[in-house]
Design a protein around this motif. Structure first.
Motif, mmCIF file in Angstrom:
data_model
loop_
_atom_site.group_PDB
_atom_site.id
_atom_site.type_symbol
_atom_site.label_atom_id
_atom_site.label_comp_id
_atom_site.label_asym_id
_atom_site.label_seq_id
_atom_site.Cartn_x
_atom_site.Cartn_y
_atom_site.Cartn_z
ATOM 1 N N LEU A 129 0.824 -1.201 0.000
ATOM 2 C CA LEU A 129 0.000 0.000 0.000
ATOM 3 C C LEU A 129 0.858 1.252 0.000
ATOM 4 C CD1 LEU A 129 -2.848 -0.821 2.453
ATOM 5 C CD2 LEU A 129 -3.061 -0.260 0.062
ATOM 6 N N ALA A 130 1.905 1.238 0.827
ATOM 7 C CA ALA A 130 2.787 2.408 0.875
ATOM 8 C C ALA A 130 3.383 2.644 -0.504
ATOM 9 C CB ALA A 130 3.885 2.198 1.909
ATOM 10 N N LYS A 131 3.797 1.558 -1.123
ATOM 11 C CA LYS A 131 4.380 1.654 -2.464
ATOM 12 C C LYS A 131 3.360 2.229 -3.434
ATOM 13 C CE LYS A 131 7.071 -1.329 -5.547
ATOM 14 N NZ LYS A 131 6.341 -1.444 -6.774
ATOM 15 N N ARG A 137 0.802 4.087 -2.792
ATOM 16 C CA ARG A 137 0.532 5.496 -2.528
ATOM 17 C C ARG A 137 1.615 6.390 -3.085
ATOM 18 N NH1 ARG A 137 0.146 5.070 3.283
ATOM 19 N NH2 ARG A 137 -1.255 3.308 3.346
ATOM 20 N N ARG A 138 2.874 5.991 -2.923
ATOM 21 C CA ARG A 138 3.903 6.925 -3.366
ATOM 22 C C ARG A 138 4.108 6.890 -4.870
ATOM 23 N NH1 ARG A 138 7.249 3.248 -0.290
ATOM 24 N NH2 ARG A 138 8.347 1.843 -1.684
ATOM 25 N N PHE A 170 -1.518 13.844 -3.277
ATOM 26 C CA PHE A 170 -2.458 14.412 -2.313
ATOM 27 C C PHE A 170 -2.363 15.914 -2.240
ATOM 28 C CE2 PHE A 170 -4.056 10.847 0.006
ATOM 29 C CZ PHE A 170 -3.159 9.865 -0.305
ATOM 30 N N SER A 209 12.074 11.305 -3.614
ATOM 31 C CA SER A 209 13.098 10.600 -2.840
ATOM 32 C C SER A 209 12.496 9.416 -2.096
ATOM 33 C CB SER A 209 13.802 11.549 -1.882
ATOM 34 O OG SER A 209 12.986 11.854 -0.793
ATOM 35 N N LEU A 210 11.169 9.475 -1.843
ATOM 36 C CA LEU A 210 10.527 8.313 -1.257
ATOM 37 C C LEU A 210 10.542 7.160 -2.227
ATOM 38 C CD1 LEU A 210 7.427 9.737 0.606
ATOM 39 C CD2 LEU A 210 9.468 8.757 1.581
ATOM 40 N N TYR A 224 19.468 13.865 -0.826
ATOM 41 C CA TYR A 224 18.304 13.071 -1.182
ATOM 42 C C TYR A 224 18.517 11.587 -0.986
ATOM 43 C CZ TYR A 224 16.076 17.195 -3.041
ATOM 44 O OH TYR A 224 15.486 18.414 -3.166
ATOM 45 N N ARG A 242 3.139 9.093 5.969
ATOM 46 C CA ARG A 242 2.437 7.856 5.679
ATOM 47 C C ARG A 242 1.499 8.049 4.497
ATOM 48 N NH1 ARG A 242 -2.207 5.490 8.324
ATOM 49 N NH2 ARG A 242 -2.374 3.371 7.550
ATOM 50 N N LYS A 243 0.835 9.214 4.484
ATOM 51 C CA LYS A 243 -0.048 9.467 3.351
ATOM 52 C C LYS A 243 0.729 9.546 2.051
ATOM 53 C CE LYS A 243 -3.673 11.762 5.814
ATOM 54 N NZ LYS A 243 -4.132 13.004 6.367
ATOM 55 N N LEU A 244 1.930 10.098 2.109
ATOM 56 C CA LEU A 244 2.710 10.202 0.883
ATOM 57 C C LEU A 244 3.295 8.863 0.469
ATOM 58 C CD1 LEU A 244 4.626 13.542 1.408
ATOM 59 C CD2 LEU A 244 2.612 13.108 0.050
ATOM 60 N N GLY A 245 3.150 7.862 1.334
ATOM 61 C CA GLY A 245 3.557 6.537 0.908
ATOM 62 C C GLY A 245 4.894 6.072 1.449
ATOM 63 N N MET A 246 5.292 6.569 2.623
ATOM 64 C CA MET A 246 6.555 6.092 3.169
ATOM 65 C C MET A 246 6.337 4.746 3.846
ATOM 66 S SD MET A 246 9.088 8.148 5.667
ATOM 67 C CE MET A 246 10.694 8.466 5.022
ATOM 68 N N ASP A 247 7.278 3.852 3.610
ATOM 69 C CA ASP A 247 7.284 2.537 4.229
ATOM 70 C C ASP A 247 7.317 2.638 5.741
ATOM 71 O OD1 ASP A 247 9.144 0.439 2.063
ATOM 72 O OD2 ASP A 247 7.218 0.115 3.068
ATOM 73 N N GLU A 249 10.884 2.414 6.867
ATOM 74 C CA GLU A 249 11.651 3.643 6.648
ATOM 75 C C GLU A 249 11.312 4.683 7.686
ATOM 76 O OE1 GLU A 249 11.988 3.935 1.897
ATOM 77 O OE2 GLU A 249 12.493 5.729 3.055
#
Lengths: 336, 252, 651
Positions: free
Chosen positions: B77-79, B81-82, B87, B109-110, C262, C562-567, C570
């Protein structure tokens, strides 16, 4: 969860730790450490151990109580997992996640069922609406006919209408909350409305209605109450004796008003009495007189449940049947 | 691209349960600009949270490109989303310890992009959105409109295909709002970004191609813009709102 | 709702929100109680006279500790006030006067302090038992477990606590009284306001401070007592500059290296750290100095103990040793006394000779400055073997013909191994054969040679001039202080009797030495550890309070990530790195400065003392190890609690 239960859960582990402590202390004693020093060591170890167990116990107990109270307060208990706060360790989170997914499936199923039911009810309602037109048309045609055929047609049409009404109420019976409005009503109004509605049937059956003391105020839904009363009248009319008389009387009690519908019909055999309210039960009378669907009394019982009326039926074969409905006279309805 | 099927969402605490969403279903096609309108409490933010996988649904399915998101693991899911979602919120969009450039670059960078790619793409996107001058400033030094533009930049810099916006003009004045909406429209038109915006403001909604009306957790109406102009569409939206008895929000 | 009820409720909430501070105060009470209980304990004081000063020293140390904890309490109270200013504003709005609000706050802190005192005293009682056991073991006395509770110590602790809290609350009371409602409701989070305003100045200062720090470190490393303070001064200056300019210097560094920025979580970590340090530059520098003080205190204590132990290790190989110098050394009176009063298992009077030449000494002199006897000291083989037996060492092979083994202290072993030359002892020529390095009382002139002694065959030793007569004995029971004093008195009497008291009579007793060391350790080292613990707990608590009070901010930050999709992994790693850097930063200068200080201190005593377990390297390792162990516990607890609160739970 008592402390005893908590300990017995962890008994194995606790014993292992205590044995390890004891072994360590014995070892140290055997290799020359002073006993008094070992006393301190043991004291500290036990103190820490006890504190850890105590905090675990208090925390687990608090959480369990919280969960129990959440479940208690929930109406729809299958929504449990949506309401619990998230757990603090990984294992519990995984457990809750599994439960949540199971709950999700259940909620889906329930929701789909409700939707299907709603669709069906809406269909029936629209069907009832539609069917009224041809019945009315048939009635009009009936007017143009004279004599015996007209009477017969009228009574058959009346029966069709009764069935249609019953179908409508059955469809609505599953979720009556949409339709139910509790108001203070006069019993005499309900009775006179119902009697008027079933006038044709009553006249044709030659039934005489006697009323007594109906000037009582009750708190109920006029439409549903009228339906119940109507079913009872229909039953009395169908299972009538030679000179059928139906006596409808009301008696006020403390917080209730009792409405009694007494007839002098053929009565119900004693061994069938416990089953009269069962869904689809026609009994020997129904078979002998014909035209029974077994749904009338079932619906009455169901409706009474929703309106919080108490319905009691007594009968003696060959003498008659007496049905008592207890209406709330004051506003003390708890659930609707 | 996105299919929402009969989703329900319950919120509960110790003493009460609220049904936030009640069997909501709709589809979103690729490159569409969809707006979901409703008053506060109608469940629109909940809906957005469920679609963006931040929250889980109590019942029903959400399918992204045919794949049920409920079946994905936390990491997947995290993958997701990024890589695929962008958003834009009403508040607290940006990290206040990072510069504007770094905020935009964060999305890249994420995704473990290398520094050169990050810098290039950030500069590219900043130019498109007209925020090149403020790249080295901190969020507290720029205006609300610029902050939202930064958020938009961040939402598309990694090539995300779906942009989710929650009341993006809520904290902006009318001029800044207009600017932002124009930019969002442009993103939708030129870059073919699918946009799902949630708002209670009819003016913002008029920029959409399709509007769904949400009330008490249920979709009760839908409007298609078709070929009509924006102001015509705007009036039609107002009509629907009025027919509701005016108890859905405050306009503008 | 009375004041009392409201205060109590606030007290409970304060204890929960600032748990670290509360726990530290409990531990502080425990610490103060335990050390004071030790100081007033009759049993401990009766151990030896040297401990009479112990009580006084603990009182002095307690004063210092009260100041340290007072600072902690004052800082924490002010910090809590600033975080709760909104709440106080609401009280004022509701109609309470400033005085009443101050009283509320006072009662609340009083409650928390009282509970901390009670809990701490209980814990302190336990700690006291542990320390008592350790002290008894140091004095080789049996330890009897007794559940006693010293009221005197409780009184002292209560007094200390009262001072601490009064100091802290006194300041905050004034602060509250002067507060206006408007200021409270719209209070911005307190920060120091950058001292260095211009970005450019900051960057310059940052660069300079790094350079200065490097210079200071180099200076500190040099083994000179005069350059080291200059180095320390440079380092401290560099410290302040570094922390004050961190907020500009580091970003400037990264601006030119975007590739580094980065990579991984660097961006978030360094920006987060920069933001934090922008508002606490001075505090960080101060905390760094506190850590330095802690390490120095702790290290000095270890060094002191090491010196004492090292010195006496040499001297305590024999239960009783007497060295009699002079023109006509006569062991007679001593032997008589011993024969009558001290039961002996093995004993041996023996002469220590001199060769008259300085062959080995010259060889050593090239490397060590060694104020030894006039010439090489000598023992004959039979005496040597007997000494080994008395001291309890395993017997060794007699030397081959024409060979002489050397017995020396460990630090001379390397140098002596190289020695190949033949020496002339009297008429005989001998070659080196074997080195033994067990402790043999070789640190004094009137002992078995200073640093080394040559062991020659009995015949070769005949006729050599005698330096002094020695006597070594292994007693049945440890020599009591009374017996030791008696022999020492004898020695003094003997010396006074001589017309020309050139000779020096030297009495050593293992039991007495050990008692002395233990006493000195208790008097010298314990107070230093007491102070070190207080300093460390204060610094760590302040760091942790500031860190944990940012929980809300972290939570919203990680919610966004978390919303932006960070593991999730991480996120944990980012948080962990931020944590690690934040806590490591103030310790680096401390380790550098204190480390070199300890090493210098450890190198000051004469050679041969700080060897083996006492070597400077080991002492530094142990000091740093102990420090970081306690530090790590605090950090770990803070990390776990923060992680649990901040990282969003998994689906």
């Amino acid at each position: 969860m008592t402390f005893g239960r908590f300990l017995s859960d962890r008994l194995g582990r606790i014993i292992l730790w205590l044995v390890c402590f004891a072994a360590a202390v014995l070892f140290l004693a055997a290799t020359g450490t002073q006993i008094d020093v070992l006393i301190i060591l043991l004291l500290i170890l036990l103190l820490v151990f006890l504190m850890v167990q105590a905090t675990d116990y208090l925390r687990d107990r608090a959480r369990l109580r919280e969960l129990e109270s959440i479940l208690e307060n929930l109406d729809k208990k299958y929504l449990f997992t949506e309401c619990v706060p998230s757990a603090d360790n990984f294992y519990k989170r995984c457990l809750f996640d599994l439960m949540r997914r199971a709950g999700q499936a259940m909620i889906s199923a329930i929701s789909d069922t409700h939707a299907a039911q709603r669709d069906y009810r809406e269909y029936v309602e629209s069907w009832v609406h539609e069917i009224k037109t041809p019945i009315t048309a048939a009635r009009l045609v009936c007017r143009q006919v004279e004599g015996e055929p007209r009477r017969k047609l009228d009574s058959e049409l009346a029966q069709i209408e009764a069935h249609v009404e019953r179908a409508l109420f059955y469809a609505r019976a599953e979720s009556p909350e949409h339709d139910c409005v509790i108001r203070p009503t006069s019993l005499s109004e309900i009775v006179s409305q119902t009697v008027e509605r079933h006038r044709t049937l009553l006249m044709q059956s030659g039934v005489r209605i006697e009323t007594q003391g109906l000037e009582q105020q009750v708190y109920t839904d006029k439409k549903w109450a009228a339906f119940i009363l109507g079913q009872l009248l229909q039953n009395s009319a169908r299972y009538r004796g030679d000179t059928p008389v139906i006596t409808i009387s009301a008696k006020p009690l403390a917080k209730q008003v009792q409405l009694t519908i007494q007839d002098n019909g053929i009565g119900i055999p004693a061994h069938e009495l416990p089953r009269v309210f069962d869904r689809g039960f026609t009994g020997s009378n129904g078979r002998s007189r014909g035209g029974a669907t077994g749904m009338g009394l079932y619906l009455c019982k169901k409706m009474s449940g929703f309106l919080e009326l108490d319905i009691q039926l007594t009968s003696e074969e060959g003498v008659g049947t007496c049905v008592t409905l207890s209406f709330p006279a004051k506003e003390n309805l708890t659930r609707m | 691209m996105l299919q929402v099927q009969n989703i329900e969402k319950y919120y509960g605490s110790k003493n009460n349960v609220t049904k936030a969403l009640n069997r909501v279903s709709f589809d979103v096609a690729d490159g569409e600009f969809l707006v979901i309108m409703g008053a506060s409490g109608s469940g629109k933010t909940t809906l957005l949270n469920c679609i963006s996988t931040i929250d889980t649904v109590s019942a029903g399915k959400i399918l992204m490109d045919g794949e049920d998101v409920a079946g994905l693991s936390e990491d997947a899911l995290a993958k997701f989303r990024r890589e695929r979602l962008g958003f834009v919120f009403q508040d607290f969009n940006l990290l206040d310890t990072l510069t504007v450039e770094e905020n935009i670059g964060l999305a890249l960078s994420l995704n473990h992009a290398d520094a050169q790619t990050v810098q290039n793409r950030v500069r590219e996107v900043a130019e498109k959105l007209g925020i090149t001058e403020i790249l080295s400033k901190f969020p507290y030094q720029v205006s609300g409109g610029q902050k939202q533009r930064t958020a938009c930049a961040r939402a598309i810099v990694a090539g995300q295909s779906l942009l989710l916006a929650d009341e993006p003009t809520g904290a902006l004045d009318s001029k800044a709002s207009k600017n932002l909406l124009e930019i969002i429209s442009t993103m939708n038109r030129d870059m073919r970004t699918t946009i799902l915006m949630v708002t209670h403001d009819a003016y913002s909604a008029s920029y959409a191609g399709r509007v769904l009306f949400l009330k008490d957790g249920r979709v009760f109406n839908e409007l298609l813009r078709g070929d009509r102009g924006r102001s015509v569409f705007y009036h039609e939206i107002l009509d629907v709102l009025a027919a509701l008895g005016g108890d859905v929000s405050d306009v503008l | 709702m009375t004041y009392f009820k409201l205060s109590m409720r606030n007290a409970g909430r304060q204890a929960r929100d600032y748990l670290v501070y509360f726990v530290t105060m409990v531990l502080a009470a425990a610490l103060i109680f335990a050390f004071n209980a030790l100081a007033v304990s009759g049993e401990v004081l009766a151990l030896t006279e040297i401990l009479e000063n112990f009580s006084l020293i603990i009182v002095l140390a307690s004063v210092a500790v009260v100041c340290v904890f007072g600072w902690l309490a004052a800082y924490s109270t002010r910090f809590m006030l600033s975080r709760r200013s909104r709440e106080l504003g609401i009280y004022l709005l509701s109609g309470l006067t400033g005085r009443q609000v101050a009283r509320l706050f006072f009662l609340e802190n009083l409650a928390v302090g009282a509970v901390a005192l009670v809990l701490g005293a209980g814990l302190g009682g336990l700690l006291y038992q542990v320390m008592r056991a350790i002290v008894m073991a140091m004095f080789a006395q049996p330890y009897r477990f007794a559940l006693e509770f010293s009221l005197a110590a409780l009184g002292r602790t209560a007094l200390c606590f009262a001072l601490i809290y009064l100091f802290a609350l006194g300041r905050s009371r004034r602060h509250i009284r002067r507060m206006k409602i408007y200021d409270l409701i719209y209070f911005e989070r307190q920060n120091e306001g950058a001292i260095l305003q211009k970005g450019k100045t900051r960057r310059l200062v940052f660069g300079m401070s790094l350079v200065l720090g490097a210079v200071g470190t180099c200076l500190l490393m040099r083994k000179s007592l005069y350059i080291a303070p200059a180095g320390a001064f440079c380092a401290i200056l560099a410290l302040f500059g570094f922390f004050l300019s961190f907020a500009s210097g580091v970003p400037a560094f990264f601006e030119r290296r975007p590739a580094r920025k980065y990579r991984g979580q660097t961006l978030l970590v360094f920006r987060g750290l920069t933001a934090k340090l922008a508002s606490m530059g001075v505090l960080m520098a101060v905390l760094s100095i506190v850590f330095t003080a802690t390490l120095i205190s702790e290290g000095s204590s270890s060094v002191l103990y090491g010196i004492m132990k090292g010195r006496t290790a040499e001297a305590t190989c024999f239960d009783l040793y007497i060295g009699i110098e002079g023109e006509t050394p006569d062991p007679g009176p001593y032997l008589t006394y011993i024969g009558k009063n001290i039961p002996v298992e093995q004993e041996r009077p023996y002469p220590v000779y001199l060769t008259g030449k300085t062959q080995v000494q010259d060889h050593l002199g090239k490397m060590y400055y060694n104020y030894s006897c006039d010439s090489d000291p000598v023992l004959c083989w039979s005496d040597y073997a007997a000494l080994r037996a008395i001291a309890g060492y395993p017997a060794v092979e007699p030397p081959g013909p024409g060979q002489f083994p050397i017995h020396s202290m460990t630090y001379l072993e390397e140098a002596l191994r190289d020695y190949q030359g033949t020496i002339l002892v009297g008429e005989t020529a001998l070659t080196p054969g074997g080195i033994y390095t067990e402790h043999l009382s070789q640190s004094y002139g009137t002992a078995n040679g200073r640093g080394y002694i040559l062991v020659v065959p009995d015949q070769a030793a005949e006729g050599l001039p005698v330096h002094h007569i020695a006597y070594a004995a292994k007693t049945a029971r440890p020599v009591t202080t009374a017996q030791y004093e008696a022999v020492a008195d004898l020695a003094r009497a003997e010396r006074d009797r001589q017309e020309d008291p050139s000779g020096y009579v030297f009495v050593l007793s293992k039991a007495y030495e050990e008692t002395e060391v233990a006493a000195q350790a208790v008097v010298g080292c314990f107070p230093l550890y007491y102070l070190a613990l207080a300093l460390m707990m204060t610094a760590v608590t302040i760091l942790t309070i500031r860190q944990l009070s940012e929980t809300e901010h972290y939570r919203s930050q990680f919610a966004l990530l978390r919303k932006l999709g960070m593991d999730r992994r991480e996120m944990a790693r980012t948080l962990g790195r931020q944590f690690a850097l934040y806590y490591t930063l103030p310790t680096v200068p401390a380790v550098l400065i204190a480390g070199s200080f300890i090493v210098h201190l450890a190198m000051m005593p004469e050679p041969g003392v700080m060897v083996g377990w006492n070597s400077p390297a080991v002492i530094v390792m142990i000091s740093l190890g102990a420090f970081f162990l306690i530090y790590a516990i605090y950090i770990l607890l803070a990390y776990i609690s923060l992680k649990r609160n901040v990282l969003a739970s998994a689906r």
